[in-house]
Write a protein that holds these residues in place. Structure first.
Motif, PDB file in Angstrom:
ATOM      1  N   THR A   1      27.224  46.560  29.895  1.00 40.16           N
ATOM      2  CA  THR A   1      28.188  45.664  30.112  1.00 40.16           C
ATOM      3  C   THR A   1      28.307  45.260  31.566  1.00 40.16           C
ATOM      4  OG1 THR A   1      29.716  47.525  30.670  1.00 40.16           O
ATOM      5  CG2 THR A   1      29.814  46.787  28.216  1.00 40.16           C
ATOM      6  N   ASN A   2      28.251  46.071  32.475  1.00 42.76           N
ATOM      7  CA  ASN A   2      28.201  45.455  33.901  1.00 42.76           C
ATOM      8  C   ASN A   2      26.873  44.313  34.027  1.00 42.76           C
ATOM      9  OD1 ASN A   2      29.947  47.550  34.165  1.00 42.76           O
ATOM     10  ND2 ASN A   2      28.676  48.810  35.486  1.00 42.76           N
ATOM     11  N   LEU A   3      25.762  45.077  33.440  1.00 44.88           N
ATOM     12  CA  LEU A   3      24.612  43.698  33.795  1.00 44.88           C
ATOM     13  C   LEU A   3      24.955  42.329  32.897  1.00 44.88           C
ATOM     14  CD1 LEU A   3      21.793  46.018  33.185  1.00 44.88           C
ATOM     15  CD2 LEU A   3      22.283  44.719  35.256  1.00 44.88           C
ATOM     16  N   LEU A   4      25.950  42.477  31.857  1.00 40.92           N
ATOM     17  CA  LEU A   4      26.131  41.057  31.073  1.00 40.92           C
ATOM     18  C   LEU A   4      27.076  40.539  31.874  1.00 40.92           C
ATOM     19  CD1 LEU A   4      26.851  42.646  27.644  1.00 40.92           C
ATOM     20  CD2 LEU A   4      24.756  41.080  28.228  1.00 40.92           C
ATOM     21  N   ALA A   5      28.070  41.226  32.959  1.00 36.09           N
ATOM     22  CA  ALA A   5      29.104  40.560  33.410  1.00 36.09           C
ATOM     23  C   ALA A   5      28.751  40.241  34.902  1.00 36.09           C
ATOM     24  CB  ALA A   5      30.416  41.340  33.449  1.00 36.09           C
ATOM     25  N   PHE A   6      27.543  40.712  35.501  1.00 36.14           N
ATOM     26  CA  PHE A   6      27.156  40.806  36.905  1.00 36.14           C
ATOM     27  C   PHE A   6      27.245  39.322  37.357  1.00 36.14           C
ATOM     28  CE2 PHE A   6      23.856  41.694  40.078  1.00 36.14           C
ATOM     29  CZ  PHE A   6      24.666  41.787  41.113  1.00 36.14           C
ATOM     30  N   GLY A   7      26.488  38.413  36.642  1.00 39.10           N
ATOM     31  CA  GLY A   7      26.380  37.240  37.214  1.00 39.10           C
ATOM     32  C   GLY A   7      27.531  36.429  37.341  1.00 39.10           C
ATOM     33  N   ALA A   8      28.531  36.739  36.525  1.00 41.27           N
ATOM     34  CA  ALA A   8      29.875  35.877  36.370  1.00 41.27           C
ATOM     35  C   ALA A   8      30.765  36.519  37.416  1.00 41.27           C
ATOM     36  CB  ALA A   8      30.713  36.258  35.180  1.00 41.27           C
ATOM     37  N   THR A   9      30.370  37.754  38.252  1.00 39.80           N
ATOM     38  CA  THR A   9      31.224  38.079  39.433  1.00 39.80           C
ATOM     39  C   THR A   9      31.076  37.409  40.636  1.00 39.80           C
ATOM     40  OG1 THR A   9      29.578  39.529  40.348  1.00 39.80           O
ATOM     41  CG2 THR A   9      31.175  40.350  38.445  1.00 39.80           C
ATOM     42  N   GLY A  10      29.899  36.696  40.693  1.00 38.49           N
ATOM     43  CA  GLY A  10      29.546  36.088  41.807  1.00 38.49           C
ATOM     44  C   GLY A  10      29.319  36.874  43.055  1.00 38.49           C
ATOM     45  N   LEU A  11      28.936  38.240  42.845  1.00 42.78           N
ATOM     46  CA  LEU A  11      28.566  39.248  43.861  1.00 42.78           C
ATOM     47  C   LEU A  11      27.010  39.384  43.900  1.00 42.78           C
ATOM     48  CD1 LEU A  11      31.762  41.485  43.175  1.00 42.78           C
ATOM     49  CD2 LEU A  11      31.504  40.071  45.116  1.00 42.78           C
ATOM     50  N   ASP A  12      26.735  40.106  44.895  1.00 38.50           N
ATOM     51  CA  ASP A  12      25.318  40.659  44.953  1.00 38.50           C
ATOM     52  C   ASP A  12      25.714  42.206  44.498  1.00 38.50           C
ATOM     53  OD1 ASP A  12      26.179  41.793  47.309  1.00 38.50           O
ATOM     54  OD2 ASP A  12      25.218  40.725  48.678  1.00 38.50           O
ATOM     55  N   PHE A  13      24.580  42.938  44.715  1.00 34.93           N
ATOM     56  CA  PHE A  13      24.589  44.187  44.180  1.00 34.93           C
ATOM     57  C   PHE A  13      25.583  45.219  45.098  1.00 34.93           C
ATOM     58  CE2 PHE A  13      22.868  48.934  43.995  1.00 34.93           C
ATOM     59  CZ  PHE A  13      22.505  49.004  42.803  1.00 34.93           C
TER      60      PHE A  13
ATOM     61  N   LEU B   1      34.634  38.446  25.763  1.00 36.44           N
ATOM     62  CA  LEU B   1      35.668  38.364  27.033  1.00 36.44           C
ATOM     63  C   LEU B   1      34.952  37.268  28.128  1.00 36.44           C
ATOM     64  CD1 LEU B   1      36.816  41.723  27.028  1.00 36.44           C
ATOM     65  CD2 LEU B   1      38.486  40.020  26.888  1.00 36.44           C
ATOM     66  N   LEU B   2      33.986  37.511  28.070  1.00 36.80           N
ATOM     67  CA  LEU B   2      33.154  36.533  29.207  1.00 36.80           C
ATOM     68  C   LEU B   2      33.453  35.098  28.841  1.00 36.80           C
ATOM     69  CD1 LEU B   2      29.783  38.414  30.161  1.00 36.80           C
ATOM     70  CD2 LEU B   2      31.857  37.948  31.655  1.00 36.80           C
ATOM     71  N   ALA B   3      33.135  34.814  27.483  1.00 36.42           N
ATOM     72  CA  ALA B   3      33.303  33.477  27.170  1.00 36.42           C
ATOM     73  C   ALA B   3      34.744  33.019  27.131  1.00 36.42           C
ATOM     74  CB  ALA B   3      32.980  33.442  25.480  1.00 36.42           C
ATOM     75  N   ALA B   4      35.769  33.998  26.854  1.00 38.73           N
ATOM     76  CA  ALA B   4      37.238  33.611  26.995  1.00 38.73           C
ATOM     77  C   ALA B   4      37.457  33.371  28.492  1.00 38.73           C
ATOM     78  CB  ALA B   4      37.962  34.855  26.507  1.00 38.73           C
ATOM     79  N   LEU B   5      36.795  34.077  29.472  1.00 34.24           N
ATOM     80  CA  LEU B   5      37.324  34.057  30.677  1.00 34.24           C
ATOM     81  C   LEU B   5      37.006  32.449  31.581  1.00 34.24           C
ATOM     82  CD1 LEU B   5      36.721  37.448  32.320  1.00 34.24           C
ATOM     83  CD2 LEU B   5      38.738  36.405  32.052  1.00 34.24           C
TER      84      LEU B   5
ATOM     85  N   THR C   1      36.571  36.603  40.357  1.00 34.88           N
ATOM     86  CA  THR C   1      35.975  37.824  40.577  1.00 34.88           C
ATOM     87  C   THR C   1      36.806  38.926  40.161  1.00 34.88           C
ATOM     88  OG1 THR C   1      34.588  36.883  42.442  1.00 34.88           O
ATOM     89  CG2 THR C   1      34.688  39.471  42.136  1.00 34.88           C
ATOM     90  N   GLY C   2      37.872  39.130  40.415  1.00 36.13           N
ATOM     91  CA  GLY C   2      38.987  40.236  40.102  1.00 36.13           C
ATOM     92  C   GLY C   2      39.219  40.331  38.743  1.00 36.13           C
ATOM     93  N   ALA C   3      39.136  39.217  37.988  1.00 27.78           N
ATOM     94  CA  ALA C   3      39.399  39.071  36.511  1.00 27.78           C
ATOM     95  C   ALA C   3      38.118  39.613  35.661  1.00 27.78           C
ATOM     96  CB  ALA C   3      39.618  37.718  35.869  1.00 27.78           C
ATOM     97  N   VAL C   4      36.863  39.544  36.272  1.00 28.87           N
ATOM     98  CA  VAL C   4      35.746  40.100  35.694  1.00 28.87           C
ATOM     99  C   VAL C   4      35.721  41.577  35.853  1.00 28.87           C
ATOM    100  CG1 VAL C   4      33.209  39.672  35.642  1.00 28.87           C
ATOM    101  CG2 VAL C   4      34.447  37.845  35.983  1.00 28.87           C
ATOM    102  N   LEU C   5      36.068  41.993  37.083  1.00 35.32           N
ATOM    103  CA  LEU C   5      35.991  43.344  37.309  1.00 35.32           C
ATOM    104  C   LEU C   5      36.896  44.172  36.503  1.00 35.32           C
ATOM    105  CD1 LEU C   5      35.127  43.179  41.102  1.00 35.32           C
ATOM    106  CD2 LEU C   5      33.599  43.456  39.366  1.00 35.32           C
ATOM    107  N   ALA C   6      38.134  43.532  36.385  1.00 42.54           N
ATOM    108  CA  ALA C   6      39.457  44.043  35.587  1.00 42.54           C
ATOM    109  C   ALA C   6      38.944  44.399  34.156  1.00 42.54           C
ATOM    110  CB  ALA C   6      40.605  43.484  35.682  1.00 42.54           C
TER     111      ALA C   6
END
Length: 410
Positions: free
Chosen positions: A159-171, A334-338, A344-349
C-alpha cells in the motif's frame, strides 16, 4: 449494469483470494476478471495497460523483496532472531511479548509485512514452544505489527509503494513524517494487546531448554543493512526502490547459487509470480470499478483539508473501506478519489487507515489471511472472537493516535 458487473467482478476476485477454494492461487480469479473487464468494454485496453505499467515497479519490488526475505531466511537471519528472543526473554512471557513487538516492527519496516507473517511468525511460534509460553500474545503481535508496523518506510507495505509517488516525498522525507505516527501506533498496539492478553501473559513460562541459538549471519545482515541504506540513497536520485531490492537479492542469490544452497527454480518460486500477476489483475479490475462510479462515491465521502478532524475522517474512511474490500483495492480506489495532486497529509492519513484498519477483521489485508494459514499449519488457534477483541482494543485508538501524531508534523 456496467457498474454492477465491475463491482461483482471485484467481489469474486476478493472472495477467491480470501478463501482460495481447492487451493486455487489468488490469480485464478483476477486474471479472468481482468479479461472480462476488457472484453465487455468496462475499461479500454489503453487504460488497462496504463494501470499495469503504473503498477509494474511496485510489483517488481514485491517480487524482489520476497526473494530477499527468502534468502535472508535461508542464511539464518530468522533462526538467529529466534535465539535472541529466547535468550533475552529469560523465560518471562511479558518480556518475550515486548521483544516480539520490536522484532515484528523492525522486520516489517525492513523486509515488508510479508516477511513478518511468513518468516518471523513461525520462528516466534517455535520460540514460544521452546519456552512453554502461551502462543496467542506473540502470535497476535506478529499479525498486528505486520499491518500497523508498516507505516514507517515506503518499502514496508505494498500500500505504501502504491501511494509513495502521490506523497511527493523521497524515502527519507516519507520516513521523517511517518516516524511519530508509527511510534504512536506502536505504543497503542503494545498497550492494547498487553491488556487483551493479560491473562495469558500472566502464566509462567520456562527458560530456553535448547540452549544457544544460531549465530549471527553477518553477511546476510550486512546485505540487508546495505539494501536499506540503498533505499534512502536511491530515492533522491529518482531510482525506483525495485532496483535496490533487486540488487540486494542478487547479492544473496549469487552467494547461495555459488554455494549450491539454492536453485534458480526456488528463487523464482520465492518471488511468488502468481501473486504478482494477481496484483496486476486486481489493479485492472479496481480501475474498472473506479471508472464506473465507485471512485466518485468514495471521493464524496472524503473530508477536505488537512486539519486533524479532516485527516482523522480520511483515515477512518480508509480503514472502513479496507475492511470492506481489502486494503490493496482500497488503496487504489482512494488514490483515484484523492485526485491527481493530493495533499501529502491526506495521502499519509489514508495510509494510516489502510495499514492500521485491517487489524479489525481477518479479511482486511491479505497478510492477515496468510497469517491465519501459518497458524493453522502449526495447529495454533486464532478464534474470530479473539481477533475482533484485539482489533477493538487497538484499531480505533491507533487511528486516533497515529492521525493526531501526523497532524503535528504535516
Amino acid at each position: 449494469m456496467s457498474t454492477a458487473l465491475a463491482v461483482g467482478l471485484l467481489v469474486v476476485v476478493l472472495v477467491v483470494a480470501v478463501t482460495r477454494p481447492r487451493g486455487l492461487p489468488e490469480a485464478a480469479a483476477a486474471v479472468p476478471a481482468a479479461a472480462v473487464v476488457l472484453a465487455v468494454g468496462l475499461l479500454t485496453p489503453a487504460a488497462a495497460w496504463d494501470e499495469v505499467r503504473e503498477l509494474g515497479p511496485t510489483v517488481g519490488f514485491l517480487a524482489a523483496i520476497l526473494v530477499l526475505a527468502h534468502l535472508a531466511d535461508a542464511e539464518g537471519v530468522f533462526r538467529w532472531a529466534g535465539g535472541v528472543l529466547a535468550r533475552r526473554s529469560h523465560g518471562r512471557p511479558q518480556r518475550l511479548f515486548a521483544l516480539v513487538v520490536v522484532a515484528a516492527a523492525v522486520t516489517t519496516a525492513v523486509l515488508s509485512l510479508d516477511a513478518t507473517v511468513v518468516l518471523l511468525t513461525p520462528v516466534v511460534l517455535d520460540t514460544v514452544r521452546r519456552l512453554g509460553a502461551r502462543p496467542a500474545p506473540p502470535a497476535f503481535a506478529c499479525a498486528h505489527l505486520a499491518n500497523s508496523g508498516s507505516l514507517l518506510l515506503p518499502v514496508a507495505n505494498l500500500t505504501n509503494l502504491l501511494a509513495f509517488g502521490a506523497t511527493g516525498l523521497d524515502f527519507l522525507g516519507f520516513a521523517a513524517l511517518m516516524l511519530l505516527p508509527q511510534l504512536a501506533v506502536l505504543a497503542v498496539e503494545y498497550v492494547g494487546l498487553r491488556l487483551t492478553f493479560r491473562l495469558e501473559l500472566a502464566e509462567p513460562a520456562g527458560p530456553d531448554e535448547e540452549g544457544v541459538g544460531a549465530p549471527l549471519p553477518r553477511f546476510a545482515v550486512g546485505v540487508l543493512a546495505a539494501t536499506l541504506a540503498g533505499f534512502a540513497v536511491a530515492s533522491p536520485l529518482g531510482v525506483e526502490p525495485m532496483w535496490v531490492a533487486v540488487a540486494g537479492a542478487a547479492v544473496l542469490a549469487v552467494r547461495a547459487l555459488a554455494a549450491r544452497e539454492t536453485r534458480v527454480r526456488e528463487l523464482v518460486a520465492a518471488a511468488s509470480p502468481g501473486f504478482c500477476v494477481f496484483v496486476l489483475g486486481l489493479g485492472v479490475v479496481v480501475a474498472a470499478v473506479t471508472e464506473r462510479g465507485l471512485g466518485d462515491v468514495v471521493a464524496s465521502l472524503l473530508p477536505a483539508g488537512t486539519s486533524f478532524p479532516a485527516l482523522l475522517g480520511l483515515a477512518a474512511v480508509a480503514a472502513l473501506l479496507a475492511n470492506l474490500v481489502n486494503n490493496l483495492p482500497a488503496t487504489l480506489v482512494l488514490l483515484a478519489a484523492l485526485g491527481p495532486t493530493p495533499a501529502t497529509g491526506a495521502v499519509l492519513a489514508m495510509l494510516i487507515g489502510v495499514n492500521v484498519g485491517p487489524n479489525l477483521t481477518p479479511v482486511g489485508s491479505l497478510a492477515t489471511l496468510l497469517w491465519r494459514r501459518v497458524l493453522s499449519v502449526r495447529s495454533v488457534p486464532a478464534p474470530l472472537g479473539t481477533f475482533t477483541l484485539a482489533g477493538l482494543a487497538t484499531v480505533p485508538a491507533c487511528l486516533v493516535a497515529g492521525t493526531a501524531a501526523l497532524a503535528l508534523v504535516v
